[in-house]
Design a protein around this motif. Structure first.
Motif, mmCIF file in Angstrom:
data_model
loop_
_atom_site.group_PDB
_atom_site.id
_atom_site.type_symbol
_atom_site.label_atom_id
_atom_site.label_comp_id
_atom_site.label_asym_id
_atom_site.label_seq_id
_atom_site.Cartn_x
_atom_site.Cartn_y
_atom_site.Cartn_z
ATOM 1 N N ASP A 87 -0.852 -4.656 -38.432
ATOM 2 C CA ASP A 87 -1.554 -5.444 -37.423
ATOM 3 C C ASP A 87 -1.835 -6.867 -37.912
ATOM 4 N N HIS A 88 -0.835 -7.447 -38.540
ATOM 5 C CA HIS A 88 -0.917 -8.836 -38.981
ATOM 6 C C HIS A 88 -1.151 -9.727 -37.762
ATOM 7 N N GLY A 89 -1.973 -10.758 -37.927
ATOM 8 C CA GLY A 89 -2.327 -11.621 -36.806
ATOM 9 C C GLY A 89 -1.147 -12.299 -36.144
ATOM 10 N N ASP A 103 -3.605 -14.942 -39.197
ATOM 11 C CA ASP A 103 -4.564 -15.496 -38.234
ATOM 12 C C ASP A 103 -3.858 -15.655 -36.895
ATOM 13 N N LYS A 104 -4.256 -14.874 -35.910
ATOM 14 C CA LYS A 104 -3.591 -14.898 -34.610
ATOM 15 C C LYS A 104 -3.748 -16.218 -33.876
ATOM 16 N N ASN A 105 -4.671 -17.064 -34.308
ATOM 17 C CA ASN A 105 -4.878 -18.346 -33.642
ATOM 18 C C ASN A 105 -3.909 -19.430 -34.122
ATOM 19 N N SER A 156 9.456 -13.201 -41.161
ATOM 20 C CA SER A 156 9.556 -12.804 -39.756
ATOM 21 C C SER A 156 10.935 -13.163 -39.220
ATOM 22 N N GLY A 157 11.235 -12.664 -38.018
ATOM 23 C CA GLY A 157 12.545 -12.881 -37.439
ATOM 24 C C GLY A 157 12.504 -13.467 -36.059
ATOM 25 N N ASP A 204 5.912 -5.874 -40.568
ATOM 26 C CA ASP A 204 5.649 -4.957 -39.468
ATOM 27 C C ASP A 204 6.954 -4.219 -39.170
ATOM 28 N N SER A 205 7.480 -4.301 -37.983
ATOM 29 C CA SER A 205 8.649 -3.492 -37.649
ATOM 30 C C SER A 205 9.950 -4.161 -38.058
#
Length: 518
Positions: A408-410, A346-348, A374-375, A437-438
Motif C-alpha cells: 500500500d505504498h502511497g 506519499d500519495k500527495n 515503477s512501470g 507492489d504488483s
C-alpha cells in the motif's frame, strides 16, 4: 515453407523437453501440439499416436511398416510457423509435411534425426501430416512439436519447397545451401515463410542497429519485421498488434541516450507512449548494450514538492545514489528503502505510473535497459470507473526491478497496470524482480489480455484480477495466463513463502490459466 535445420543430437538430447521454455535468438514459445491430439496410418504394438505429442522423449510412435505411413498432429489451435520432429535413430530417408485440410505440401526432405526444425512461415490449419515416404526400417518418432515462434530460422539441406529461398541462415548464425534443395518461387535474399534474411538479422543481431538495414528502410518495414518476429498472442489477447498498423501508418521510435532534442530517456519514452497513433518503441542496441537504469519517476524531479520530500536537489532526485551517498545511506537496499519507500511514500506527490495510449508496443529485445521502482499504466481509472481507455498494447522483453516490498505504498508503484476498461493487451516475456507492489494487475474492467512467458522473482503481490469484490464492471475481465514462472529465491523464502501471493487473486471475470510454474 520450406527449409529446415537439424539441431545437433547432443543439444536435442539435453534440451528436448525444454525447447518451448526460454530461448534466445529464436523465441519458440509453447509447444502447441501438447494441447491437441494425434492420429495416423498405423501403429506398431506397444506404441501410440499420442506418444508423439506428449512432451516425453522416451515414448514414441512407430508405424507397422517403413514406407507410406503417416502421423498427424491435430486440434492444437490452428496458427503456427515452426515444426520440430524428433526421431529416435535415423531410419527416415524421405519425408513430407502436408496440410491435412487441403492436401497441400508444406515441405519435404531426406532424413530427420534427433531434432529437425522446419520453418513454414505463418500458416493455419486444423491438422498437419508428417508423411514417411521411405525409411530403412519402421521409424520411431518421439515428438511432433508445433510452435508459433518469434524469429525465423532456416537452413536448407536436402529439402524442397514451392516457395521460399534457396539460400538462408540458420538460427545458429551459419548459412548453407545444397544442390539437392530446390524452390519454384521466392527470393534468394529471403528466408522462408515471408521473414527475410534482413528481417531476421535485424531482429536478432545486436550489431545491426534498428535503422541500419538497407533493405528495411522505412518505419513500416521495420515495424512489420518486429511484429512478424514477435508473433501473436494466444488466448484473449490474440488481437493485440500494438504499434504495428497493417494499413501502413506504423511509426518506429528508437530510444537513445543522445536525443537530438536533448530529452532524457524517460522523457523520450513518455512522449512516445502518449496519444493513440501506432508507435513501436525500441531501445538503441548500442546505447543499451550495457545495463542501464530507467526510472520514470525522474520526469517529476523538477517538482518542488518532490525535492522537498527527499530534502534534496533535482540532480539528487534524478540520481538517487548521489542522494544516498550525501545522506549516508550507502548504495544497497538501505538506499532504495530510504529513498523510494520512505521519502517518496506519499500519495500527495505528483509521481504516478505513466499512462500508455492505444496502439503502442514497448519492445525491449536486444536491450539491457531496466525499469526501477515503477512501470506503466494501460488506461486510467478514478473511483472504480474508467476515465481513459487504451486498446491494442504490447509490452514485451522488458526488465522491471522494484525497490523492495512496501504494501500500500502511497504512489502505488505497480509495474504494469491494465485498467479503465482497456483491452487487447499482450504482456509477454518480461521479468519482474522484487517489485514494490504488483507485477501486472488487471483492474476496473480491463479485458482481452494475455500474459505469457513472464518471470516473476520475489514479487510479494504478483497479479490482481479485479481490485474490489463489489465492482460489477470487473465481470468483463478476461485474461489468459500461460507459461508464467513465479519464483521465490532461498534468501526470501522465510518472508515470502513458496508461491508468493496473488498468483493470481481473481475477483469476478474469467481467466484461463495453464503451464504456470511456481
Amino acid at each position: 515453407m520450406k527449409t529446415y535445420t537439424k539441431i545437433p543430437a547432443v543439444l536435442g538430447a539435453l534440451f528436448g523437453g525444454l525447447m518451448s521454455v526460454w530461448t534466445s535468438a529464436q523465441d519458440l514459445g509453447p509447444n502447441l501440439a501438447l494441447s491437441g491430439g494425434a492420429d495416423g496410418s498405423s501403429k506398431a504394438s506397444g506404441t501410440s499416436y499420442g506418444n508423439a505429442v506428449d512432451g516425453n522423449l522416451q515414448t514414441y510412435w512407430q508405424p507397422r511398416s517403413s514406407s507410406g505411413e503417416r502421423i498427424s498432429a491435430k486440434k492444437f489451435g490452428g496458427s503456427f510457423n515452426t515444426v520440430i520432429i524428433r526421431e529416435i535413430g535415423n531410419a527416415v530417408q524421405g519425408w513430407r509435411l502436408l496440410n491435412h485440410d487441403t492436401g497441400a505440401e508444406l515441405a519435404s526432405g531426406n532424413g530427420i534425426g534427433s531434432a529437425m526444425q522446419v520453418y513454414l512461415g505463418n500458416v493455419s490449419m486444423n491438422k498437419i501430416d508428417l508423411m514417411i515416404d521411405s525409411a530403412t526400417s519402421a521409424p520411431r518418432i518421439a515428438e511432433f512439436e508445433i510452435y508459433n515462434a518469434s524469429g525465423g530460422s532456416s537452413s536448407s539441406s536436402g529439402s524442397s519447397s514451392s516457395g521460399g529461398s534457396s539460400s538462408s541462415s540458420s538460427s545458429g548464425g551459419s548459412s548453407s545451401s545444397s544442390s539437392s534443395s530446390s524452390s519454384s518461387g521466392g527470393s534468394s535474399s529471403s528466408s522462408s515463410g515471408g521473414i527475410s534474411n534482413a528481417c531476421y538479422t535485424l531482429a536478432t543481431d545486436p550489431n545491426v542497429n534498428w535503422r541500419d538495414s538497407s533493405e528495411l528502410d522505412t518505419d513500416q518495414k521495420i515495424v512489420k519485421c518486429l511484429s512478424d518476429t514477435l508473433g501473436r498472442a494466444l488466448g484473449y489477447g490474440e488481437n493485440a498488434l500494438g504499434g504495428y498498423d497493417p494499413g501502413g501508418s506504423s511509426k518506429l521510435t528508437v530510444i537513445t541516450k543522445n536525443d537530438p532534442q536533448g530529452r532524457s530517456v524517460e522523457q523520450q519514452i513518455l512522449d512516445a507512449i502518449s496519444g493513440d497513433t501506432h508507435n513501436w518503441i525500441v531501445f538503441d542496441k548500442f546505447d543499451f548494450a550495457q545495463e542501464t537504469e530507467i526510472a520514470m519517476y525522474r520526469t517529476h524531479c523538477g517538482d518542488a514538492s518532490v525535492q522537498a520530500a527527499i530534502d534534496g536537489t533535482q540532480a539528487q532526485c534524478i540520481d538517487y545514489r548521489q542522494w544516498c551517498a550525501a545522506k549516508g545511506y550507502g548504495s544497497g537496499q538501505s538506499c532504495l528503502d530510504e529513498f523510494f519507500n520512505e521519502r517518496l511514500n506519499d500519495k500527495n506527490l505528483p509521481i504516478r505510473n505513466p499512462v500508455i495510449g492505444s496502439n503502442k508496443t514497448i519492445d525491449g529485445r536486444l536491450s539491457k535497459a531496466y525499469f526501477r521502482f515503477s512501470g506503466f499504466a494501460i488506461g486510467k481509472d478514478s473511483s472504480g470507473q474508467p476515465t481513459q481507455t487504451a486498446e491494442n498494447v504490447i509490452l514485451t522483453h522488458l526488465d522491471f526491478r522494484g525497490a523492495g516490498h512496501t504494501e500500500d505504498h502511497g504512489l502505488d508503484p505497480d509495474m504494469i497496470r491494465s485498467t479503465g476498461a482497456s483491452h487487447d493487451i499482450w504482456i509477454h516475456k518480461n521479468t519482474f524482480d522484487t517489485t514494490g507492489d504488483s507485477a501486472f494487475d488487471v483492474k476496473v474492467g480491463a479485458y482481452d489480455i494475455t500474459m505469457s512467458f513472464n518471470r516473476l522473482v520475489n514479487v510479494k503481490r504478483a497479479t490482481l484480477h479485479g481490485s474490489s469484490d463489489s465492482r460489477t464492471i470487473n465481470e468483463q475481465i478476461t485474461t489468459t495466463m500461460h507459461h508464467n514462472a513465479f519464483v521465490t529465491t532461498d534468501d526470501h523464502y522465510s518472508t515470502l513463502g513458496n508461491t508468493l501471493r496473488r498468483v493470481p487473486l481473481i475477483r469476478r471475470g474469467t481467466s484461463h490459466m495453464f503451464k504456470i510454474c511456481s
